[in-house]
Design a protein around this motif. Structure first.
Motif, mmCIF file in Angstrom:
data_model
loop_
_atom_site.group_PDB
_atom_site.id
_atom_site.type_symbol
_atom_site.label_atom_id
_atom_site.label_comp_id
_atom_site.label_asym_id
_atom_site.label_seq_id
_atom_site.Cartn_x
_atom_site.Cartn_y
_atom_site.Cartn_z
ATOM 1 N N VAL A 196 139.485 57.627 71.227
ATOM 2 C CA VAL A 196 139.456 58.989 71.153
ATOM 3 C C VAL A 196 138.908 59.633 72.566
ATOM 4 C CG1 VAL A 196 138.773 59.054 68.698
ATOM 5 C CG2 VAL A 196 136.990 58.887 70.560
ATOM 6 N N GLU A 197 139.062 60.797 72.762
ATOM 7 C CA GLU A 197 138.587 61.563 74.000
ATOM 8 C C GLU A 197 137.346 61.191 74.089
ATOM 9 O OE1 GLU A 197 139.764 65.452 73.982
ATOM 10 O OE2 GLU A 197 142.106 65.004 74.212
ATOM 11 N N GLY A 198 136.655 60.871 75.455
ATOM 12 C CA GLY A 198 135.260 60.599 75.433
ATOM 13 C C GLY A 198 134.836 59.256 74.999
ATOM 14 N N GLY A 199 135.742 58.577 74.267
ATOM 15 C CA GLY A 199 135.280 57.295 73.662
ATOM 16 C C GLY A 199 135.165 56.262 75.048
ATOM 17 N N ARG A 200 134.438 55.235 74.565
ATOM 18 C CA ARG A 200 134.149 54.188 75.658
ATOM 19 C C ARG A 200 134.642 52.891 75.560
ATOM 20 N NH1 ARG A 200 128.186 55.328 78.317
ATOM 21 N NH2 ARG A 200 128.621 57.643 78.866
ATOM 22 N N LEU A 201 135.000 52.241 76.686
ATOM 23 C CA LEU A 201 135.249 51.002 76.607
ATOM 24 C C LEU A 201 134.296 50.318 77.678
ATOM 25 C CD1 LEU A 201 137.189 48.291 76.780
ATOM 26 C CD2 LEU A 201 138.145 49.288 78.759
ATOM 27 N N ILE B 252 135.379 55.434 85.378
ATOM 28 C CA ILE B 252 134.445 54.467 85.364
ATOM 29 C C ILE B 252 133.220 55.153 85.144
ATOM 30 C CG2 ILE B 252 134.363 54.388 87.792
ATOM 31 C CD1 ILE B 252 134.348 50.902 86.419
ATOM 32 N N VAL B 253 132.314 54.671 84.260
ATOM 33 C CA VAL B 253 130.993 55.240 83.950
ATOM 34 C C VAL B 253 129.959 54.584 84.714
ATOM 35 C CG1 VAL B 253 129.567 56.000 82.329
ATOM 36 C CG2 VAL B 253 131.760 56.222 81.856
ATOM 37 N N SER B 254 130.069 53.198 84.605
ATOM 38 C CA SER B 254 129.193 52.446 85.120
ATOM 39 C C SER B 254 129.324 50.958 85.426
ATOM 40 C CB SER B 254 127.521 52.453 84.305
ATOM 41 O OG SER B 254 127.934 51.683 82.882
ATOM 42 N N VAL B 255 128.773 50.362 86.249
ATOM 43 C CA VAL B 255 129.154 48.952 86.673
ATOM 44 C C VAL B 255 127.782 48.072 86.740
ATOM 45 C CG1 VAL B 255 130.143 47.400 87.883
ATOM 46 C CG2 VAL B 255 131.118 49.552 87.854
ATOM 47 N N CYS B 256 127.514 47.259 85.932
ATOM 48 C CA CYS B 256 126.342 46.371 86.092
ATOM 49 C C CYS B 256 126.476 45.108 86.188
ATOM 50 C CB CYS B 256 125.646 46.615 84.692
ATOM 51 S SG CYS B 256 125.409 48.227 84.386
ATOM 52 N N THR C 14 131.696 49.884 82.208
ATOM 53 C CA THR C 14 131.973 50.693 81.286
ATOM 54 C C THR C 14 132.887 51.887 81.641
ATOM 55 O OG1 THR C 14 129.709 50.236 80.252
ATOM 56 C CG2 THR C 14 130.683 52.308 79.562
ATOM 57 N N TYR C 15 133.724 52.179 80.745
ATOM 58 C CA TYR C 15 134.822 53.413 81.215
ATOM 59 C C TYR C 15 134.670 54.604 80.148
ATOM 60 C CZ TYR C 15 137.311 49.802 83.731
ATOM 61 O OH TYR C 15 137.370 48.763 84.648
#
Lengths: 505, 147
Positions: free
Chosen positions: A372-377, A401-405, A418-419
């Motif tokens: 869904v829109e705003g859903g995350r992977l 891309i939201v974060s890379v750890c 995380t996308y």
């Protein structure tokens, strides 16, 4: 906005800010990280209210709790001055309530006498209530000392009143050692729960894991209230007929049993056996025919339908990275034999090795289609630790891309990417086509080693990267120590590049 | 597998994906089981707009279960208000308005989250390929000639 002190854990450092930010998004709270150091477990954030601050931390895995900040300073004199200046308006509230003080020294120790003296020094606080350790209504005050490694005295101090604790106890509750059914590649419970936090798993949402194995990620998501299902190409892991990785364990062990162990079976929608490149799940959105070069909108009666996807795709090291199909093109005779015999009870569909980078692209494309829109992977990805090679993060134009750890090991590390699925108006059809046409050049070949660079180098002990490094830097020793000292060096630059691109955020 | 999952499953054969008749899959010789689960209205409200209602109705009929209404209920129809005194109150005077799952929500919950296919087959309406379900786990691996 008032300030709060978060007592973090001093491990998985690169995940900590990403977790705080995700939990704030999940709680719908605006937070600002005021003070944060990679080398310290103390972080100051500002949040709109004590309740908001408590909500953010209540699900945290990488912290112990959150405190109302009563004062801070570089020595005790400064701390006391700060407490008197900034917290005196709180004092009357706790005049008669039960309370107690504790001391939390990070990388330092105090004798019992010193401890008592430090606490005594706060006696100017006008508290007349009883000192009760076990009373749940007690106000708990903690003095935090931050020591540099090997230092005699702390270099920074904080005083805080406990607002709420985290969910770190779940790490013990879901510990793999106590789990009914696990496999050799089960994800550590702490990291699985953390992944669920970064993907924003929450009550009433629906989550999917395409490489579920024994179900570690779906279980973590279900713990946080999400409804989950998963699939795996290996029927034995799901059905549980292959036994468990635990020594001496026999009898029926299956994924469902794991959900039952934690009382989460009501949120387990089920699982099925499938291969991501031939998924039976419905793919909504722009037609698949784009792949054949044509573009037309289809009857997408349904839009994205998954709230989140979390997975740890097979690296091809401990478990094979395979998809359906055959290494060589089938002859007519072979095809007809398969067609005749596939209904036999012992028929096993042939599988072939697959390119690791192609698999990552496939996961991204699947996520872009079904979220869904705003859903995350949230997806794990292994890489060799070579600082001289630019880190490649798989990208898709419908995902941001939201974060890379990073979790570093000796010669390799794995990253949690995380996308976020962009909103439709943020994506143009041209973007979608571009992703398909400008396909990244993936590894080609028929053997697992040709197809999976990471696997090949893993089994070669990453010798190649050592060799290139030596050739590049010759006898000079400085670059080597520089690189060896900071395994994340190459990464930090890449992260900055990514986030600079999204500066309006 | 719970019936909800079937509302998202189609044929795994690539050429079937574009054909409307590949969705939903048709159950064959299914053995059903009811597994009780706690109702969660929040989840039902979240998932309701994502369901393909007509196809769900068809599936329910094929399985011989009581028919669903022809159109999907609105998310607001999943809760109803009930006047009830809290359990702690013995006088019965402090009546409160409580939001409870409606009959519609309980029926939907029963179909989607409590009805499970334990064994049988799932057949594609386009190519006729049958996927086996064993012990509640469906197998979507394709034989070599269909990949």
């Amino acid at each position: 906005m008032p300030q709060y002190l978060v007592r973090l854990v001093q491990m998985h450092e690169s995940f900590r800010k990403a977790e705080l930010q995700s939990l704030a998004d999940l709680a719908g709270v605006e937070i600002v990280i005021v003070k944060y150091e990679e080398d310290s477990p103390f972080c100051i954030i500002s949040a709109p209210s004590p309740k908001a601050a408590k909500d953010v931390i209540s699900r945290s895995i990488l912290s112990f709790g959150i405190y109302e900040l009563w004062g801070h300073g570089s020595d005790y004199l400064a701390l006391h001055t700060s407490v008197k200046e900034s917290s005196s308006h709180h004092w009357p509230i706790y005049k008669t309530t039960p309370f107690y003080f504790t001391l939390d020294s990070y990388r330092g120790t105090r004798t019992e006498a010193q401890r008592r003296q430090i606490i005594q020094d706060f006696s100017y606080l006008p508290f007349t209530g009883p000192i009760k350790l076990k009373d749940p209504s007690s106000a708990i005050f903690t003095i935090f000392e931050d020591y540099a490694l090997g230092a005699e005295a702390p270099h920074y101090l904080y005083l805080g009143r406990l607002l709420g604790s985290s969910s770190r106890h779940l790490k013990t509750m879901y510990d793999l050692k106590k789990r009914h059914y696990i496999s050799t590649t089960s994800m550590d419970a702490e990291l699985a729960l953390l992944t669920a936090n970064l993907a924003l798993a929450g009550p009433g949402k629906i989550f999917y894991d395409p490489f579920m194995g024994t179900g570690g990620f779906p279980i973590a998501c279900a713990e946080f209230g999400a409804y989950v299902f998963g699939s795996d190409i290996d029927a034995r892991t799901i059905r549980g007929t292959g036994g468990s990785a635990r020594k001496g364990q026999t009898g029926k062990m299956d994924v469902e049993g794991n959900f039952k162990q934690y009382g989460l079976q009501g949120r387990y929608l089920g699982s099925f056996i499938s291969d991501l490149t031939n998924t039976p799940l419905q793919i909504p959105g722009p037609d698949r025919n784009i792949r054949e070069g044509q573009v037309h909108e289809v009857n997408s009666a349904r839009g994205g339908w998954l709230d989140g996807i979390i997975c740890d795709p097979p690296y091809g090291v401990r478990e094979g990275l395979k998809v359906l199909g055959t290494r060589a093109q089938l002859s007519e005779l072979e095809r007809s034999t398969h067609a005749d015999r596939y209904k036999d009870s012992g028929y096993i569909p042939p599988k072939r090795p697959y390119s690791f980078t192609a698999m990552l692209d496939d996961i991204l494309a699947f996520a872009a289609d079904t979220l869904v829109e705003g859903g995350r992977l949230s997806m794990w990805m292994p890489t060799a630790n070579d600082e001289d090679i630019e880190l490649v993060i798989p990208l898709n134009r419908r995902l941001e891309i939201v974060s890379v750890c990073v979790q570093p090991f000796n010669k390799w590390s794995r990253r949690l990417l995380t996308y976020r699925r962009l909103r439709e108006e943020e994506v143009t059809l041209a973007d979608v086509v571009a992703d398909d046409v400008v396909k990244t050049e993936n590894e080609k070949g028929a053997r697992a080693d040709d197809l999976n660079d990471f696997r090949r180098r893993y089994f070669e002990g990453f010798k190649e990267s050592e060799r290139t490094r030596q050739e590049q830097f010759g006898s000079s020793s400085t670059p080597d120590t520089e690189n060896a000292g900071d395994p994340k060096g190459g990464w930090d630059g890449a992260l900055k590049d990514i986030f600079r691109k999204e500066s309006p955020k | 597998m719970k019936l909800l999952t079937l509302n998202f499953l189609t044929c795994a054969v690539k050429t079937c994906k574009t054909s409307a008749s590949s969705f939903p899959l048709h159950p064959r010789d299914s053995e059903l089981e009811i597994v009780e689960a706690e109702i969660n209205v929040q989840f039902l409200q979240n998932i309701l707009p994502r369901l393909m209602w007509e196809e769900l109705g068809g599936l329910v009929n094929e399985l011989g279960l009581p028919s669903l209404p022809p159109t999907a209920p609105l998310p607001s129809a999943l809760v109803e208000s009930k006047l009830q005194a809290p359990e702690s109150d013995t006088t019965g005077l402090n009546i409160e308005k409580l939001e409870v799952p409606s009959q519609v929500a309980r029926d939907l919950h029963r179909v989607l989250l409590e009805t499970c296919i334990m064994s049988g087959g799932l057949v594609c309406g386009n190519c006729g390929h049958e996927y086996k379900v064993l012990e509640g786990v469906a197998n979507f691996l394709l034989p070599a000639h269909l990949v």
